[in-house]
Design a protein around this motif. Structure first.
Motif, PDB file in Angstrom:
ATOM      1  N   ASP A   1      -5.815   3.684  -2.043  1.00  0.00           N
ATOM      2  CA  ASP A   1      -4.208   4.065  -1.653  1.00  0.00           C
ATOM      3  C   ASP A   1      -4.241   4.575  -0.230  1.00  0.00           C
ATOM      4  O   ASP A   1      -3.222   4.298   0.585  1.00  0.00           O
ATOM      5  CB  ASP A   1      -3.817   5.033  -2.528  1.00  0.00           C
ATOM      6  CG  ASP A   1      -3.611   4.390  -3.807  1.00  0.00           C
ATOM      7  OD1 ASP A   1      -3.499   3.320  -3.986  1.00  0.00           O
ATOM      8  OD2 ASP A   1      -3.312   5.547  -4.933  1.00  0.00           O
TER       9      ASP A   1
ATOM     10  N   ARG B   1      -4.693   1.704   2.005  1.00  0.00           N
ATOM     11  CA  ARG B   1      -3.383   0.806   2.098  1.00  0.00           C
ATOM     12  C   ARG B   1      -2.294   1.280   2.655  1.00  0.00           C
ATOM     13  O   ARG B   1      -1.462   0.877   3.245  1.00  0.00           O
ATOM     14  CB  ARG B   1      -3.209   0.537   0.499  1.00  0.00           C
ATOM     15  CG  ARG B   1      -2.066  -0.460   0.459  1.00  0.00           C
ATOM     16  CD  ARG B   1      -2.172  -1.757   1.002  1.00  0.00           C
ATOM     17  NE  ARG B   1      -1.400  -3.070   0.892  1.00  0.00           N
ATOM     18  CZ  ARG B   1      -0.880  -3.893   1.512  1.00  0.00           C
ATOM     19  NH1 ARG B   1      -1.717  -4.054   2.773  1.00  0.00           N
ATOM     20  NH2 ARG B   1      -0.154  -4.799   1.197  1.00  0.00           N
ATOM     21  N   CYS B   2      -2.066   2.643   2.567  1.00  0.00           N
ATOM     22  CA  CYS B   2      -1.153   3.501   3.345  1.00  0.00           C
ATOM     23  C   CYS B   2      -1.242   3.329   4.768  1.00  0.00           C
ATOM     24  O   CYS B   2      -0.205   2.951   5.418  1.00  0.00           O
ATOM     25  CB  CYS B   2      -1.167   4.965   2.641  1.00  0.00           C
ATOM     26  SG  CYS B   2      -0.008   6.113   3.766  1.00  0.00           S
TER      27      CYS B   2
ATOM     28  N   LEU C   1       0.673   6.741  -1.309  1.00  0.00           N
ATOM     29  CA  LEU C   1       0.987   5.368  -1.100  1.00  0.00           C
ATOM     30  C   LEU C   1       2.412   5.369  -1.513  1.00  0.00           C
ATOM     31  O   LEU C   1       3.181   4.454  -0.755  1.00  0.00           O
ATOM     32  CB  LEU C   1       0.145   4.822  -2.219  1.00  0.00           C
ATOM     33  CG  LEU C   1       0.432   3.293  -2.455  1.00  0.00           C
ATOM     34  CD1 LEU C   1       0.225   2.403  -0.947  1.00  0.00           C
ATOM     35  CD2 LEU C   1      -0.476   2.715  -3.407  1.00  0.00           C
TER      36      LEU C   1
ATOM     37  N   THR D   1      -1.995  -3.491  -5.442  1.00  0.00           N
ATOM     38  CA  THR D   1      -1.164  -2.180  -4.673  1.00  0.00           C
ATOM     39  C   THR D   1      -0.109  -1.841  -5.680  1.00  0.00           C
ATOM     40  O   THR D   1       0.303  -0.727  -5.765  1.00  0.00           O
ATOM     41  CB  THR D   1      -0.729  -2.895  -3.462  1.00  0.00           C
ATOM     42  OG1 THR D   1      -1.884  -3.116  -2.758  1.00  0.00           O
ATOM     43  CG2 THR D   1       0.043  -1.704  -2.597  1.00  0.00           C
TER      44      THR D   1
ATOM     45  N   ALA E   1       0.570   1.709  -7.092  1.00  0.00           N
ATOM     46  CA  ALA E   1       1.631   2.466  -6.586  1.00  0.00           C
ATOM     47  C   ALA E   1       2.565   3.154  -7.645  1.00  0.00           C
ATOM     48  O   ALA E   1       2.869   4.267  -7.685  1.00  0.00           O
ATOM     49  CB  ALA E   1       2.624   1.503  -5.848  1.00  0.00           C
TER      50      ALA E   1
ATOM     51  N   ASN F   1       0.899   6.399  -8.432  1.00  0.00           N
ATOM     52  CA  ASN F   1       0.442   7.128  -7.249  1.00  0.00           C
ATOM     53  C   ASN F   1       1.475   8.560  -7.219  1.00  0.00           C
ATOM     54  O   ASN F   1       2.186   8.576  -6.510  1.00  0.00           O
ATOM     55  CB  ASN F   1       0.599   6.479  -6.122  1.00  0.00           C
ATOM     56  CG  ASN F   1       0.093   7.203  -4.800  1.00  0.00           C
ATOM     57  OD1 ASN F   1       0.957   7.274  -3.900  1.00  0.00           O
ATOM     58  ND2 ASN F   1      -0.997   7.742  -5.029  1.00  0.00           N
TER      59      ASN F   1
END
Length: 818
Positions: free
Chosen positions: A25, A28-29, A274, A335, A339, A342
């Motif tokens: 995360d 990816r963030c 995220l 993702t 998410a 998250n």
């Protein structure tokens, strides 16, 4: 265009290099926003001083530790239920899902925030997480990891007294463990102001959201004294699930408002990095509103969806559905699935930011949104509270985490970064060995013989004042506690002498009022504490005041006074405090149906048998003022030591002629009487050859003696025995029979076989409390007492109604001796 990953199902897929969604995360963030908000300088902020702390930890290392803690906690429960032989077939149990929701919170707390002076009360069902952390820190031997819920092994819930590894607070009874750090904070402040050397530190409570249903929690939160305790930090695991279901109407906003109204700082950790990054993009505000507005059960259902189904359900059918569809369409399946899970309670960065905002000037609650079962195949399922991973699911989890299910107890290599972090954390959290101070000597006898008419309740206050004159060192350790009943329980004189404890001195505006009898002088040197009318708070504080000897090596002598009818209300938390090592004296007064004019609502019936049956406690019900003094001093002498115990004194407001006690004037005979009083019973009258033995306890001793006089007029000789402790006599009987350890000499002195006679027992309480006494010498007997709800009336009327008056005692004796 969204991309669809290949390989294992996205819900369980891990990066081969990072092994955790949280780290993915973060990456990816960074890809989505162009920045990395995580802490990359390998330093942490010390939330106590807002200074850079020496404990350095990289995000990657913390993630590895987090995953290892999850694995260990899950494995302990798995082994107890799936591996360890269970010949009886009885359910072992455990709570893998409840552990999983706490893993991130506890990892962040232990490895980044805690300091040696801090104390933590751990959510009961998360005990395996605590044991897993202690194991990684080297504070628990590997041999115990296979003993969860096994006799002599790791307890079902954290226990200071029974677990082999460090546990700050015993938890397990809903609400009691959560509030214990509040009373622990007061106890530590009291030791520091009165004696010194207890140090400082935060008092953390890790609380499940369902635990907030317990009324005792709010009684503590709302007490006015708590708003000044800046060291209190609660972390609420808001997973929105109870035992059987997803709770439909848990409103975090309402909880926030309730804590805030009580003067607490409220910090809410809803989303992780995220999700927060997605909220900044086109359609992000709509997604945020959609998640916040949907009912709890609908959100929980989304956690059980695959990627395709999630894409259909998540946008909803509102006006912003298209914007949400467009936003999530840009995400790959992995993702998207990460998410929706998250939440802030599983995001180490979000948790760290919340800790950094604690201001330490008032109590703080951190409401952390979590998922029950996070990281497990059972996450989010409405019935996952007690569910266990199957063997296949357990193997699958092992594969995802890179662990060997056949050898589940691996620690980190000593030279690895996580291993170095564990070692550094263990060194940081090492506490100095507690040196136990020897409690000051408590006199056995003040030496005064009461005369005239008095009550056992009044004797309590006089005995405390006498103690302050005769033994000031011992009296200095006494701290009295009451729920707004100091004057009505005869503590006014003591309170006037020692003052009321407060962290800061406050002016008494009635000092110059001549009509004010009880002076409320609040100061750091005071020795009386008064809470609101909440008995659970009272005994919770007593338990922590009674544990200072083991926490900081400084013994206190806590004495809590409440109306005896409310002892039952306070019994569970007081009993739990005893279980956790707190030693205190509970005084119930006034008591029994002797409270004639108060009616049945305020007439206690069962409390004598409660005193007899309560483990770790010696119960006394004295009949005379001198008995009260002796039993109180004996009870105080039992406090503040490893082999100590608590006591319960049941006192009365009934005036009694003190000459009836016939206290011996010879010093040796007086001491013999005192020893018998604190051993459980003494002979008040002895005839040449008894035909019947009358045994009385407490307030009805007057009727017992009057009955003996009337029987004597009929030529029936009656011995009279005054029982001061049914519990001690029962233990003596058990010891004589080889069923317990302890002295039994009092039976030989008070109930000698050569004087055995039919027996009538009588007390202002349930008759079975003394019924066992006939078994000492196998004699016939009648047990008189109270077994019905009370009635309002005069004392004579009420006693007659329950059959504990003089006439009833005489009739019972005649029936036995006819």
């Amino acid at each position: 265009m969204r991309t669809v990953p290949t390989g294992p199902p996205a819900r369980h897929r891990r990066s081969a290099s990072l092994t955790n969604w949280a780290e993915e995360d973060r990456i990816r963030c960074q890809e989505l926003t162009g920045k990395d908000d995580t802490m990359n300088d390998a330093r942490t902020i010390d939330a106590h001083t807002n200074q850079l702390a020496p404990r350095a930890i990289t995000p990657e290392a913390l993630v590895e530790i987090e995953q290892r803690v999850l694995w260990l906690a899950t494995s302990m429960i798995h082994h107890a239920n799936r591996v360890r032989p269970n010949p009886t077939g009885l359910k072992v149990g455990g709570h893998q899902a409840s552990c999983a929701s706490m893993v991130s919170i506890m990892t962040s707390l232990w490895f980044e925030q805690l300091r040696p002076g801090d104390r933590v009360s751990v959510k009961p069902h998360a005990s395996p997480v605590l044991h897993g952390i202690n194991y990684l820190l080297g504070a628990l031997d590997e041999k115990y990891l296979t003993t969860l819920r096994e006799f002599g092994g790791l307890q079902s819930y954290p226990s200071r007294a029974k677990d082999p590894d460090p546990v700050d607070y015993s938890t397990g009874s809903v609400g009691i463990g959560a509030t214990a750090p509040i009373w622990g904070a007061i106890a530590r402040r009291y030791v520091n102001t009165q004696i010194g050397s207890a140090g400082t530190g935060r008092q953390y409570s890790l609380v499940g959201d369902a635990e907030l249903d317990e009324g005792a929690v709010w009684e503590a939160i709302l007490d006015t004294s708590v708003a000044e305790l800046g060291e209190i930090v609660w972390i609420v695991d808001l997973n929105r699930q109870s035992l059987d279901r997803v709770v439909p109407n848990i409103a975090a906003g309402r909880l926030e408002a309730m804590f805030s109204a009580a003067g607490w700082q409220v910090l809410t950790v809803k989303f992780g990095t995220l999700l927060e990054s997605l909220f900044t993009r086109a359609g992000g505000p709509s997604l945020r509103t959609r998640i916040l507005d949907m009912p709890n059960p609908e959100y929980q259902r989304l956690l059980r969806c695959g990627a395709e189904e999630l894409r259909r359900r998540l946008p909803g059918d509102g006006p912003d559905a298209a914007a949400i569809t467009s936003l999530i369409g840009e995400l790959d399946d992995a993702t998207l699935l990460r998410a929706i899970r998250n939440l802030g309670g599983h995001d180490l960065d979000a948790l760290r930011a919340a800790y950094a905002r604690i201001d330490d000037t008032r109590p703080t609650v951190i409401i952390a949104y979590t998922i029950k079962g996070h990281g497990l195949p059972t996450q989010g399922h409405p019935q996952n509270h007690s569910s266990l991973l199957t063997v296949e699911q357990y193997k699958q989890l092992a594969a995802e985490l890179g662990m060997d299910p056949a050898h589940p107890w691996a620690r980190f290599a000593a030279d690895s970064v996580p291993g170095q972090v564990c070692r550094a954390t263990a060194e940081t959290l090492t506490r100095k060995k507690v040196e136990l101070a020897t409690p000051p000597a408590v006199p056995a006898d003040i030496g005064r013989t009461p005369s005239g008419t008095s009550t056992t309740q009044a004797a309590l206050g006089r005995a405390l004042l006498d103690l302050s004159r005769q033994a000031p060192d011992a009296a200095k350790r006494v701290v009295t506690v009451s729920p707004d009943v100091s004057s009505t329980t005869n503590l006014a004189g003591w309170l006037n002498k020692v003052g009321v404890w407060s962290p800061n001195e406050r002016r008494n505006w009635f000092d110059d009022d001549a009509e004010t009898i009880m002076h409320w002088r609040e100061k750091p040197t005071g020795q009386h504490m008064e809470l609101g009318i909440a008995e659970t708070n009272l005994v919770g504080l007593m338990g922590e005041l009674g544990a200072t000897w083991s926490r900081w090596g400084q013994p206190l002598f806590p004495i809590g006074v409440m109306y005896d009818p409310f002892v039952e209300r306070a019994l569970e938390p007081w009993s739990y405090g005893i279980y956790a090592g707190g030693q205190s004296i509970l005084v119930g007064t006034p008591s029994g149906v002797t409270l004639a004019a108060e009616g049945g609502a305020h007439q206690s019936i069962k409390t004598p048998s409660i005193g007899l049956e309560q483990p770790g406690c010696v119960s006394f019900e004295p009949a005379f003022a001198i008995d009260t003094e002796w039993t109180l001093l004996d009870s105080i002498s039992r406090l503040g030591r490893p082999d100590g115990s608590s006591s319960y004194l049941r006192l009365s407001t009934r005036p009694v002629d003190q000459t009836l006690a016939a206290v011996p004037t010879d010093p040796a005979a007086r001491e013999r009487r005192r020893r018998q009083v604190v051993a459980g019973a003494y002979t008040l009258r002895r005839t040449e050859r008894p035909v019947v033995t009358l045994v009385g306890m407490g307030a009805v001793i007057t009727e017992t003696l009057a009955a003996a006089d009337r029987l004597a007029e009929q030529g029936i000789a009656a011995d009279v025995v005054c029982v001061t402790s049914a519990g001690l006599l029962f233990e003596a009987v058990q010891a004589r029979r080889g069923l317990a350890e302890g002295p039994s000499w009092v039976l030989d002195q008070v109930f000698p076989a050569g004087r055995a006679a039919p027996m009538v027992t009588v007390l202002d309480g349930h008759p079975h409390t003394l019924a066992f006494l006939t078994g000492i010498n196998q004699v016939a007997g009648t047990a008189l007492g109270v077994s019905r709800f009370g009635q309002v009336g005069s004392l004579d009327e009420v006693y007659r109604y329950h059959g504990i008056d003089t006439d009833s005692i005489v009739r019972a004796a005649l029936d036995l001796t006819d």
